[in-house]
Design an enzyme around this catalytic site. Structure first.
Site, PDB file in Angstrom:
ATOM      1  N   GLY A 178       0.794  -1.223   0.000  1.00 14.56           N
ATOM      2  CA  GLY A 178       0.000   0.000   0.000  1.00 14.56           C
ATOM      3  C   GLY A 178       0.826   1.272   0.000  1.00 14.56           C
ATOM      4  O   GLY A 178       1.916   1.332  -0.565  1.00 14.56           O
ATOM      5  N   SER A 179       0.277   2.277   0.651  1.00 12.61           N
ATOM      6  CA  SER A 179       0.799   3.644   0.606  1.00 12.61           C
ATOM      7  C   SER A 179       2.219   3.759   1.147  1.00 12.61           C
ATOM      8  O   SER A 179       2.656   2.972   1.994  1.00 12.61           O
ATOM      9  CB  SER A 179      -0.134   4.529   1.423  1.00 12.61           C
ATOM     10  OG  SER A 179       0.516   5.692   1.844  1.00 12.61           O
TER      11      SER A 179
END
Lengths: 147, 429
Positions: free
Chosen positions: A71-72
């Site tokens: 993810g981020s």
């Protein structure tokens, strides 16, 4: 602690140090990668990602055993915040090295290992007692806890 | 053990001051955690240096509770507070927490705004460019082929590696803040040639030409290859910056893709063989009519009510041509009384939109052109939002889950239409 009286670990696996140190505690295991930003609430150390098998579960003061980060790019920042809120994991074992997981472990400053001779996600179950000696590159596992 | 040059040893030992020494110490610990053998020099760093909500400042109250304390203790992971000088590398601040003017509409408090202003003044006074965007490459920071960068923001990282041929890992807050001072980043991952080769093939069988189609293919790609490097080949056409922007953001959010190759399109994929660094490897996926329909269905699986009350455009931040298109679609129409239309971009692009008259057209229609942030980053939606609509697969992936709302995904035209009618009519043609 009367270490001499403790029974020997059921399993010992070896790996590479990511962050040094020694710790022990109860394992929390997932076979799914974990998102930091948007996937963890740093105020509780709790996984909040929809459909994640740990959704609603906190890793605070546990040995977190997981395949890796996803993810981020905010991963390290969110895990770092769990240190401020007292909800950081005690130690981490992950199998896939990414910049996110490596940096997260560095700033959490908890004993962390990777590159194992046996997959810890398979060898360890939630509730097992785990002792990490990252400096020696060794993980000791007591199945079903160490009561 | 990571090998240090004489200059790096000197930095670690304090020759360039205590802040650089702390930065070098953190970068060495990080390089060892990765198993990197040495560092590369970088003069292009993008992160979120020192910006923090008030509770993080309060946590470091005994250290002064200010920017200096947060930068030392959190960003540099230092046990002591050090003076933070002007940054040494070309450094940029990515997206922030609120619009500098319409923060009230975003539901922010006076206190949060005061904290935002104070952080921004510190960022500027430390020589960091206030780009305040997830698209630095549209606001004054365009790397060149082969340039070693240290960037945060997954959609910017994938753009830098894939479209430009710049070299960056998906860095975090602490590594970018340290790199701004030390001008170093571990020589690992995407900084090395071998790491950049394709790992799986995706054969594109249906025409992928518009930005909507590129976004859907991106969402499919991330789900298929997860965080590996895909090589896409086939019916992809009409390449443009905004299409890569949407493709990469979608692939980074559904799977964590940090680099992709498109044969004959991206700079490190002049042939399939060059993209893979030899023969095909890994798995082979097909993107055909069935897969396209499934992606659309998956992105629209969180919408039930067709009564849309919020339309969010600008994920990643809209470019000037996207704003121009939206303004053309909206000209002479009005945003529905039950709906809000917020469009997000950078301050640099908004300045151009104002000069070009688009901001006026949007305002007259009842839309708002906001900067710095987005609904997901700021967790800000109009009060009472229940059902939102997006033209971005990435925002569709994140925002409904974060805010507990429903969401629809469609074309920009679908989104502008629903902003004016309040009724979602999007469908896959």
């Amino acid at each position: 602690m009367a270490t001499a009286e403790l029974k020997a670990p059921d399993i010992v696996i070896r790996g590479r140090k990511v962050v040094g140190g020694v710790t022990e505690g109860e394992a929390l295991v997932t076979s799914q990668t974990i998102s930091g930003w948007g996937g963890v609430n740093p105020l509780k150390g709790e996984v909040i990602e929809s459909h994640h098998e740990l959704k609603g579960v906190s890793f605070a003061n546990k040995i977190l055993v997981f395949p890796g980060a996803k993810g981020s790019s905010g991963w390290s920042g969110v895990f770092h915040m769990t240190k401020l809120t007292g909800c950081a994991p005690l130690g981490m074992l992950f199998t896939i090295t990414t910049t996110k997981a490596a940096l997260g472990a560095v700033v959490l400053r908890v004993p962390t290992m990777t590159d194992f001779d046996r997959d810890p996600v398979e060898a360890i179950a939630t509730g097992d007692w785990v002792r990490i000696d990252a400096d020696k590159g060794e993980v000791q596992i007591w199945k079903g806890g160490r009561a | 053990m990571v090998r240090l040059t004489d200059a790096e040893k000197a930095m670690r030992d304090g020759a360039d001051g205590p802040a650089v020494a702390k930065a070098m110490d953190l970068l060495i610990r990080y390089a060892e955690a990765l198993g990197a053998e040495d560092f590369v020099e970088t003069n292009n760093v993008a992160g979120v240096p020192g910006s923090s909500p008030q509770w993080v400042k309060d946590y470091y109250k005994e250290d002064g509770g200010d920017y200096r304390a947060v930068f030392s203790r959190f960003d540099l992971d230092s046990d002591e507070v050090v003076d933070v000088p002007r940054m040494n590398a070309f450094s940029c601040h990515l997206q922030g927490g609120m619009d500098p003017e319409m923060w009230r509409e975003q539901g922010m408090s006076e206190e949060a705004f005061a904290n935002f202003r104070s952080d921004e003044a510190e960022v500027a006074s430390h020589g960091i460019q206030v780009l305040k965007t997830c698209t630095p490459y549209l606001a004054g920071n365009v790397p060149v082929m082969g340039e070693h960068c240290a960037w945060m923001e997954s959609s910017a990282v994938v753009f830098c590696n894939s479209v430009i041929g710049g070299r960056t890992n998906c860095e975090g807050r602490e590594s970018t803040s340290a790199a701004m001072l030390a001008k170093r980043i571990p020589n690992w991952g995407f900084h090395t040639d071998d790491f950049r080769k394709g790992q799986h093939a995706i054969d594109v069988e249906v025409p992928v030409d518009s930005i909507f189609e590129w976004g859907m293919l991106g969402y499919f790609t991330g789900a298929a290859v997860e965080d590996a490097i895909p090589v896409l080949d086939g019916a992809i056409s009409d390449a443009a910056l905004i299409k890569h922007k949407h493709f990469g953001a979608a692939a980074a959010s559904s799977g964590g893709v940090e680099m992709y190759h498109m044969v004959g399109i991206t700079p490190e994929a002049s042939s399939r063989e060059i993209a893979f660094g030899g023969a095909d490897k890994g798995e082979r996926f097909t993107y055909g009519a069935k897969e396209r329909a499934a992606v659309y269905e998956r992105l629209n699986s969180i919408g039930e009510s067709r009564d849309v009350d919020y339309v969010m455009l600008g994920c990643p931040h809209y470019s000037i041509d996207q704003i121009a298109d939206a303004a053309r679609m909206l000209e002479g129409r009005k945003v529905h009384e039950n709906a809000e239309l917020w469009i997000f971009t950078s301050r640099a692009v908004k300045a151009t939109a104002m000069a070009s008259g688009y901001d006026r057209i949007l305002r007259e229609a009842g839309a708002k052109l906001m900067t710095d942030t987005c609904s997901a980053i700021s967790q800000a939606v109009p009060p009472g939002t229940k059902v939102a609509a997006f033209d971005s697969a990435k925002q569709t992936h994140y925002l409904p889950a974060m805010m507990g709302i429903e969401g629809w995904f469609g074309t920009t035209q679908d989104c502008i239409d629903v902003a004016c009618t309040g009724k979602w009519e999007g469908r896959l043609n």
